[in-house]
Motif scaffolding. Structure first.
Motif, PDB file in Angstrom:
ATOM      1  N   UNK A  60     -88.703  37.638  50.533  1.00 47.57           N
ATOM      2  CA  UNK A  60     -87.295  37.479  50.895  1.00 47.57           C
ATOM      3  C   UNK A  60     -86.425  38.405  50.050  1.00 47.57           C
ATOM      4  N   UNK A  61     -85.369  38.872  50.667  1.00 45.07           N
ATOM      5  CA  UNK A  61     -84.327  39.537  49.897  1.00 45.07           C
ATOM      6  C   UNK A  61     -83.563  38.461  49.123  1.00 45.07           C
ATOM      7  N   UNK A  62     -83.004  38.854  47.986  1.00 44.16           N
ATOM      8  CA  UNK A  62     -82.274  37.892  47.163  1.00 44.16           C
ATOM      9  C   UNK A  62     -81.106  37.254  47.910  1.00 44.16           C
ATOM     10  N   UNK A  63     -80.529  37.964  48.841  1.00 46.47           N
ATOM     11  CA  UNK A  63     -79.342  37.468  49.544  1.00 46.47           C
ATOM     12  C   UNK A  63     -79.645  36.262  50.432  1.00 46.47           C
ATOM     13  N   UNK A  64     -80.923  36.060  50.777  1.00 38.75           N
ATOM     14  CA  UNK A  64     -81.258  34.948  51.681  1.00 38.75           C
ATOM     15  C   UNK A  64     -82.277  33.985  51.082  1.00 38.75           C
ATOM     16  N   UNK A  65     -82.858  34.341  49.955  1.00 39.08           N
ATOM     17  CA  UNK A  65     -83.890  33.481  49.360  1.00 39.08           C
ATOM     18  C   UNK A  65     -83.305  32.105  49.063  1.00 39.08           C
ATOM     19  N   UNK A  66     -84.060  31.084  49.441  1.00 40.59           N
ATOM     20  CA  UNK A  66     -83.627  29.708  49.219  1.00 40.59           C
ATOM     21  C   UNK A  66     -82.807  29.132  50.369  1.00 40.59           C
ATOM     22  N   UNK A  67     -82.340  30.012  51.258  1.00 42.63           N
ATOM     23  CA  UNK A  67     -81.544  29.539  52.398  1.00 42.63           C
ATOM     24  C   UNK A  67     -82.241  29.807  53.739  1.00 42.63           C
ATOM     25  N   UNK A  68     -82.987  30.895  53.821  1.00 42.27           N
ATOM     26  CA  UNK A  68     -83.673  31.276  55.060  1.00 42.27           C
ATOM     27  C   UNK A  68     -85.173  31.062  54.891  1.00 42.27           C
ATOM     28  N   UNK A  69     -85.830  30.696  55.995  1.00 39.25           N
ATOM     29  CA  UNK A  69     -87.284  30.523  55.995  1.00 39.25           C
ATOM     30  C   UNK A  69     -87.880  31.238  57.188  1.00 39.25           C
ATOM     31  N   UNK A  70     -88.816  32.130  56.910  1.00 40.99           N
ATOM     32  CA  UNK A  70     -89.519  32.840  57.970  1.00 40.99           C
ATOM     33  C   UNK A  70     -90.845  32.142  58.228  1.00 40.99           C
ATOM     34  N   UNK A  71     -91.252  32.125  59.489  1.00 36.07           N
ATOM     35  CA  UNK A  71     -92.549  31.541  59.823  1.00 36.07           C
ATOM     36  C   UNK A  71     -93.059  32.196  61.105  1.00 36.07           C
ATOM     37  N   UNK A  72     -94.327  31.963  61.403  1.00 34.22           N
ATOM     38  CA  UNK A  72     -94.917  32.501  62.617  1.00 34.22           C
ATOM     39  C   UNK A  72     -95.859  31.481  63.223  1.00 34.22           C
ATOM     40  N   UNK A  73     -95.953  31.536  64.545  1.00 37.00           N
ATOM     41  CA  UNK A  73     -96.879  30.697  65.292  1.00 37.00           C
ATOM     42  C   UNK A  73     -97.663  31.629  66.203  1.00 37.00           C
ATOM     43  N   UNK A  74     -98.838  32.005  65.761  1.00 36.43           N
ATOM     44  CA  UNK A  74     -99.626  32.977  66.516  1.00 36.43           C
ATOM     45  C   UNK A  74    -100.054  32.435  67.875  1.00 36.43           C
ATOM     46  N   UNK A  75    -100.197  31.134  67.991  1.00 38.68           N
ATOM     47  CA  UNK A  75    -100.586  30.561  69.284  1.00 38.68           C
ATOM     48  C   UNK A  75     -99.497  30.755  70.330  1.00 38.68           C
ATOM     49  N   UNK A  76     -98.254  30.890  69.856  1.00 33.57           N
ATOM     50  CA  UNK A  76     -97.117  31.070  70.769  1.00 33.57           C
ATOM     51  C   UNK A  76     -96.583  32.495  70.739  1.00 33.57           C
ATOM     52  N   UNK A  77     -97.239  33.378  70.001  1.00 32.70           N
ATOM     53  CA  UNK A  77     -96.754  34.765  69.863  1.00 32.70           C
ATOM     54  C   UNK A  77     -95.287  34.802  69.434  1.00 32.70           C
ATOM     55  N   UNK A  78     -94.934  33.918  68.525  1.00 32.23           N
ATOM     56  CA  UNK A  78     -93.522  33.752  68.155  1.00 32.23           C
ATOM     57  C   UNK A  78     -93.345  33.712  66.645  1.00 32.23           C
ATOM     58  N   UNK A  79     -92.286  34.381  66.210  1.00 35.22           N
ATOM     59  CA  UNK A  79     -91.865  34.312  64.819  1.00 35.22           C
ATOM     60  C   UNK A  79     -90.505  33.621  64.785  1.00 35.22           C
ATOM     61  N   UNK A  80     -90.225  32.937  63.693  1.00 36.24           N
ATOM     62  CA  UNK A  80     -88.976  32.198  63.570  1.00 36.24           C
ATOM     63  C   UNK A  80     -88.236  32.583  62.294  1.00 36.24           C
TER      64      UNK A  80
END
Length: 123
Positions: A60-80
């Motif tokens: 994470x960049x410092x500007x979003x760390x602690x507030x934003x969460x990235x994740x992925x679901x390969x079964x759905x071909x989707x990132x969040x």
């Protein structure tokens, strides 16, 4: 050729939350490292977070760390991108990106881009 499409942007008040999605088609999703960028005003697009091909390494960049969460679901071909405690300075156009790489860091060059989804945070 991989195609990426973002969704989930919108208008939210300061302190609110939004979740962005990025759906991929046309390639092997699990082979991609993925990331999110944003463009604020007339500035250049900036990297804010990345997730590795396996999902085990997240940056994470410092500007979003602690507030934003990235994740992925390969079964759905989707990132969040879950965004909380939003601030007016988070307003911008959010892009997802994919790379034929193991990790997605600040210096990773994307191979694929989405067209962006707009996020606006009112004060």
């Amino acid at each position: 050729q991989v195609h990426l499409i973002e969704s989930g942007g919108g208008l939210v008040q300061t302190g609110g939350s939004l979740t962005l999605s990025c759906v991929a088609s046309g390639g092997t999703f699990s082979s991609l490292a993925l990331g999110w960028y944003r463009q604020v005003g007339g500035k250049e697009r900036e990297w804010i977070t990345g997730i590795s091909r396996t999902g085990r390494t997240i940056l994470y960049d410092d500007s979003v760390r602690g507030r934003f969460t990235i994740s992925r679901d390969d079964a759905k071909n989707t990132m969040y991108l879950q965004m909380t405690s939003l601030k007016p300075e988070d307003t911008g156009l959010y892009y997802c990106a994919g790379a034929n790489a193991i990790q997605f860091a600040l210096n990773t060059t994307p191979d694929y881009w989405g067209r962006g989804t707009q996020v606006a945070v009112s004060s």
